[in-house]
Design an enzyme around this catalytic site. Structure first.
Site, PDB file in Angstrom:
ATOM      1  N   LYS A 179     -42.886  38.455 -60.188  1.00 51.91           N
ATOM      2  CA  LYS A 179     -41.779  39.402 -60.033  1.00 51.91           C
ATOM      3  C   LYS A 179     -41.767  40.393 -61.188  1.00 51.91           C
ATOM      4  O   LYS A 179     -41.698  41.594 -61.001  1.00 51.91           O
ATOM      5  CB  LYS A 179     -40.464  38.613 -59.945  1.00 51.91           C
ATOM      6  CG  LYS A 179     -39.242  39.472 -59.793  1.00 51.91           C
ATOM      7  CD  LYS A 179     -37.992  38.636 -59.573  1.00 51.91           C
ATOM      8  CE  LYS A 179     -36.767  39.545 -59.688  1.00 51.91           C
ATOM      9  NZ  LYS A 179     -35.506  38.848 -59.480  1.00 51.91           N
ATOM     10  N   GLU A 220     -48.092  32.945 -68.408  1.00 53.79           N
ATOM     11  CA  GLU A 220     -49.025  32.063 -67.696  1.00 53.79           C
ATOM     12  C   GLU A 220     -49.792  32.870 -66.639  1.00 53.79           C
ATOM     13  O   GLU A 220     -51.022  32.773 -66.526  1.00 53.79           O
ATOM     14  CB  GLU A 220     -48.258  30.939 -66.971  1.00 53.79           C
ATOM     15  CG  GLU A 220     -47.616  29.917 -67.889  1.00 53.79           C
ATOM     16  CD  GLU A 220     -46.182  30.253 -68.240  1.00 53.79           C
ATOM     17  OE1 GLU A 220     -45.817  31.459 -68.219  1.00 53.79           O
ATOM     18  OE2 GLU A 220     -45.424  29.324 -68.567  1.00 53.79           O
ATOM     19  N   GLY A 279     -36.476  35.077 -58.111  1.00 47.97           N
ATOM     20  CA  GLY A 279     -37.817  34.487 -58.042  1.00 47.97           C
ATOM     21  C   GLY A 279     -37.871  33.267 -57.140  1.00 47.97           C
ATOM     22  O   GLY A 279     -38.749  33.139 -56.281  1.00 47.97           O
ATOM     23  N   ARG A 280     -36.930  32.338 -57.311  1.00 50.95           N
ATOM     24  CA  ARG A 280     -36.982  31.089 -56.540  1.00 50.95           C
ATOM     25  C   ARG A 280     -36.491  31.263 -55.105  1.00 50.95           C
ATOM     26  O   ARG A 280     -36.454  30.298 -54.335  1.00 50.95           O
ATOM     27  CB  ARG A 280     -36.200  29.993 -57.268  1.00 50.95           C
ATOM     28  CG  ARG A 280     -34.768  30.358 -57.622  1.00 50.95           C
ATOM     29  CD  ARG A 280     -34.185  29.370 -58.639  1.00 50.95           C
ATOM     30  NE  ARG A 280     -32.866  29.766 -59.120  1.00 50.95           N
ATOM     31  CZ  ARG A 280     -32.656  30.605 -60.125  1.00 50.95           C
ATOM     32  NH1 ARG A 280     -33.680  31.176 -60.752  1.00 50.95           N
ATOM     33  NH2 ARG A 280     -31.426  30.890 -60.524  1.00 50.95           N
ATOM     34  N   GLU A 329     -32.860  25.113 -61.350  1.00 53.53           N
ATOM     35  CA  GLU A 329     -32.797  26.399 -62.045  1.00 53.53           C
ATOM     36  C   GLU A 329     -31.542  27.146 -61.604  1.00 53.53           C
ATOM     37  O   GLU A 329     -30.993  27.949 -62.355  1.00 53.53           O
ATOM     38  CB  GLU A 329     -34.061  27.238 -61.750  1.00 53.53           C
ATOM     39  CG  GLU A 329     -34.309  28.344 -62.764  1.00 53.53           C
ATOM     40  CD  GLU A 329     -35.708  28.963 -62.690  1.00 53.53           C
ATOM     41  OE1 GLU A 329     -36.581  28.607 -63.505  1.00 53.53           O
ATOM     42  OE2 GLU A 329     -35.931  29.809 -61.810  1.00 53.53           O
ATOM     43  N   HIS A 389     -43.900   2.417 -52.336  1.00 55.28           N
ATOM     44  CA  HIS A 389     -44.805   1.540 -53.093  1.00 55.28           C
ATOM     45  C   HIS A 389     -44.828   1.933 -54.559  1.00 55.28           C
ATOM     46  O   HIS A 389     -45.740   1.562 -55.293  1.00 55.28           O
ATOM     47  CB  HIS A 389     -46.207   1.593 -52.489  1.00 55.28           C
ATOM     48  CG  HIS A 389     -46.201   1.141 -51.066  1.00 55.28           C
ATOM     49  ND1 HIS A 389     -46.380  -0.173 -50.697  1.00 55.28           N
ATOM     50  CD2 HIS A 389     -45.966   1.821 -49.909  1.00 55.28           C
ATOM     51  CE1 HIS A 389     -46.290  -0.278 -49.380  1.00 55.28           C
ATOM     52  NE2 HIS A 389     -46.032   0.924 -48.885  1.00 55.28           N
ATOM     53  N   LYS A 423     -39.595  29.891 -74.148  1.00 52.11           N
ATOM     54  CA  LYS A 423     -40.601  30.963 -74.089  1.00 52.11           C
ATOM     55  C   LYS A 423     -40.704  31.653 -75.446  1.00 52.11           C
ATOM     56  O   LYS A 423     -41.809  31.921 -75.942  1.00 52.11           O
ATOM     57  CB  LYS A 423     -40.197  32.014 -73.048  1.00 52.11           C
ATOM     58  CG  LYS A 423     -40.369  31.603 -71.610  1.00 52.11           C
ATOM     59  CD  LYS A 423     -40.056  32.792 -70.701  1.00 52.11           C
ATOM     60  CE  LYS A 423     -39.888  32.392 -69.256  1.00 52.11           C
ATOM     61  NZ  LYS A 423     -39.437  33.465 -68.385  1.00 52.11           N
TER      62      LYS A 423
HETATM   63  O1  F6P Z   1     -39.342  31.154 -66.324  1.00 48.29           O
HETATM   64  C1  F6P Z   1     -38.598  31.106 -65.170  1.00 48.29           C
HETATM   65  C2  F6P Z   1     -38.978  32.181 -64.205  1.00 48.29           C
HETATM   66  O2  F6P Z   1     -38.406  33.370 -64.575  1.00 48.29           O
HETATM   67  C3  F6P Z   1     -38.593  31.807 -62.794  1.00 48.29           C
HETATM   68  O3  F6P Z   1     -37.268  32.047 -62.510  1.00 48.29           O
HETATM   69  C4  F6P Z   1     -39.564  32.585 -61.998  1.00 48.29           C
HETATM   70  O4  F6P Z   1     -39.650  32.125 -60.683  1.00 48.29           O
HETATM   71  C5  F6P Z   1     -40.821  32.354 -62.795  1.00 48.29           C
HETATM   72  O5  F6P Z   1     -40.387  32.373 -64.143  1.00 48.29           O
HETATM   73  C6  F6P Z   1     -41.922  33.342 -62.575  1.00 48.29           C
HETATM   74  O6  F6P Z   1     -41.525  34.645 -62.871  1.00 48.29           O
HETATM   75  P1  F6P Z   1     -42.362  35.891 -62.406  1.00 48.29           P
HETATM   76  O7  F6P Z   1     -42.391  35.897 -60.914  1.00 48.29           O
HETATM   77  O8  F6P Z   1     -41.642  37.088 -62.965  1.00 48.29           O
HETATM   78  O9  F6P Z   1     -43.749  35.771 -62.973  1.00 48.29           O
END
Ligand code: F6P
Length: 533
Positions: free
Chosen positions: A197, A203, A255-256, A341, A372, A501
């Site tokens: 987003k 990452e 995002g979620r 979240e 199990h 972060k």
């Molecule tokens: O760190 C949390 C977050 O902001 C989430 O809410 C989001 O889904 C995820 O990181 C990834 O964010 P992006 O889509 O901006 O890379």
């Protein structure tokens, strides 16, 4: 004046201890404590809710103005107050609607982007868009959190509908993840989707760089095999991805909550635009139900009220999600982000400490595997874990119908066992049948007692199709919304992820040896020293 929460707590205290099984003395209980919609059955009769508790919970929903907040959300009001944003992921699946944001109908753009995604997916699937070594065989979605969990969960869930390229997901910054996914793929026939987003997530950007370098070793123009999904068009352009393969969305999609839009591109590539549309239709169907059904028959509202009862009133801190559907094996992980979240907040919308607990810890694994592993604790541990079972009437493998029957019988057996338990007398009889007597019988019997009286709900559905999956996911989204409204929190921000972060960024130069660890606590210093080797 007694608040609805106080009335609920008082009712709970006054009715304890109570036997769930005994509540079935009322022969209409199963039906009265269930709701149906669109082929689904939500049965919450195996909980200790009685008619008074349910009435009080429904009053609580009225008192918290769930209906008013629901209208505000669908109308595009900025209910995400701490970020000053509307919450309109529902617009992504209600394509005929008119949705105004700041005086502008945003739907023409939503429809146009969906149609661009569908065109691109068709081109890839038909081999009109190719890699530099031929038709695309593999797609790698690089994203994390909401840019990964939704499409990854749904792609697995809809495996019987796959008829496109193989789709893989990379999320973790741990190089092992991308290494293992890329290993064995052909860079000349692989499409990489960078899904972020913000297009700043460390990452994702790190993994995107790694994928680009991997591809650069085999093709002349790696960027030509990259697509991007983001709200940040400037950043995708700066990254060198052609605007023709950039699919945007707006900041009013959290995002979620974003898998309904272009973040779902990887899923669309796997199952095709038509099945993706069916997924949207399922979500839209649940939206209509959520908006129209009276609270007493409204699946998301009831699911939320059961959640509030177990967490805030009964004090059960966790909730297990147990899909008896192997293809929903990533649903618990997906729901962990969606629910925790969203509703893991300690202050109310106006910044005041919550007078009750925030949303519960959500966890789970598919059945029968969990049986199990951790069901031992669920049955005999000292803490009560409300369980949420999910099960389909029908699988996708008619030739393996006998296995589906076994699966279903296990699911029903678990909710029955949790409720009924096994008394000491029953355990003694069991031991006597095995020939034990005296002190040994008594000792062994104690270990075979199940306290029972443990609550569970079951969501049963016809079959895991794109439409049903859309219904299920929208159901959980609205459940989170209702719980958030009742708790008075903002379900749509996530400030709690920021501190870690920031500290990770500050630790990088220390781990690289460019800065001393002085100023860090003793534990962190010791760990830095150890990990630097
Ligand atoms: O760190 C949390 C977050 O902001 C989430 O809410 C989001 O889904 C995820 O990181 C990834 O964010 P992006 O889509 O901006 O890379």
């Amino acid at each position: 004046m007694t608040t609805p929460f106080q009335a609920l707590s008082a009712h709970h205290a006054a009715t304890q201890p109570r036997s769930i099984a005994a509540l079935f003395g009322d022969s209409g209980r199963a039906e009265a404590f269930s709701a149906r919609h669109g082929g689904m059955l939500f049965d919450f009769s195996k909980t200790d809710l009685d008619a008074t508790a349910l009435a009080l919970l429904l009053e609580l929903a009225e008192a918290r103005d769930v209906a008013g907040r629901r209208a505000a959300m669908f109308a595009g009001e900025k209910i995400n107050e701490t970020e000053g944003r509307a919450v309109l992921h529902t617009a992504l699946r209600n394509l005929d609607a008119t949705v105004m944001v700041e005086g502008r109908d945003v739907m023409p753009e939503v429809r146009a982007t969906l149609s661009r995604c569908a065109d691109f997916a068709r081109d890839v699937r038909a081999g009109r868009f190719t890699g530099q070594g031929g038709a695309i065989t593999d797609v790698v979605n690089i994203g994390i959190g909401g840019s990964d969990l939704g499409p990854a969960m749904a792609t697995l869930a809809l495996a019987p509908f796959h008829d496109g390229p193989r789709v893989h997901f990379v999320s973790n910054v741990d190089g092992a993840h991308i290494h293992d996914v890329l290993h064995g793929l052909n860079p000349q026939t692989t499409l990489v989707i960078v899904a972020s987003k913000t297009f700043t997530t460390i990452e994702t950007m790190t993994n995107a760089d790694t994928a680009k370098a991997w591809m650069a070793k085999a093709v002349a123009n790696p960027a030509a095999q990259f697509a991007a999904v983001s709200t940040a068009a400037d950043k995708t352009a700066a990254y060198g991805i052609d605007a023709a393969r950039v699919f945007g969305f707006e900041d009013w999609v959290g995002g979620r909550y974003s898998m309904w839009g272009p973040i779902g591109l990887s899923l669309m590539l796997a199952v095709g635009p038509e099945d993706f549309q069916e997924f949207l239709n399922g979500g839209s169907d649940m939206d209509r139900h959520f908006r129209a059904a009276p609270f007493a028959q409204n699946l998301p509202v009831l699911l939320a009220l059961v959640g509030i009862w177990h967490n805030q009133i009964c004090g059960h801190a966790t909730r297990a999600v147990l899909p008896y559907d192997q293809r929903l094996s990533r649903l618990p992980a997906y729901l962990q982000q969606l629910e925790m979240e969203s509703n893991g907040k300690g202050v109310s919308m106006d910044g005041v400490d919550l007078p009750y607990h925030s949303g519960p810890v959500v966890w789970g694994e598919p059945g029968t595997n969990g049986q199990h592993a951790f069901y031992q604790l669920i049955h005999q541990g000292t803490r009560v874990v409300p369980c949420e079972f999910l099960v389909a009437r029908q699988g996708h493998e008619p030739e393996l119908a006998h296995q589906h029957l076994l699966l279903v019988s296990n699911c029903l057996a678990q909710s029955e066992a949790l409720m009924r338990g096994r008394s000491l007398d029953e355990a003694r009889t069991l031991m006597a049948k095995k020939g034990l007597t005296g002190a040994e019988l008594e000792r062994q019997a104690r270990h075979r007692v199940f306290p029972g009286n443990r609550p569970s709900t079951t969501l049963a559905y016809p079959q895991l199709t794109p439409f049903t999956l859309g219904q299920i996911i929208a159901l959980y989204e609205h459940r989170v919304f209702v719980e958030g409204v009742i708790l008075g929190i903002n379900s749509y921000d996530q400030w709690g992820v920021e501190l870690g972060k920031e500290l990770a960024l500050a630790l990088q130069p220390i781990l690289e040896g460019r800065q001393p660890a002085t100023g860090k606590d003793g534990s962190t210093q010791q760990l830095v020293a150890y990990l630097r080797g």
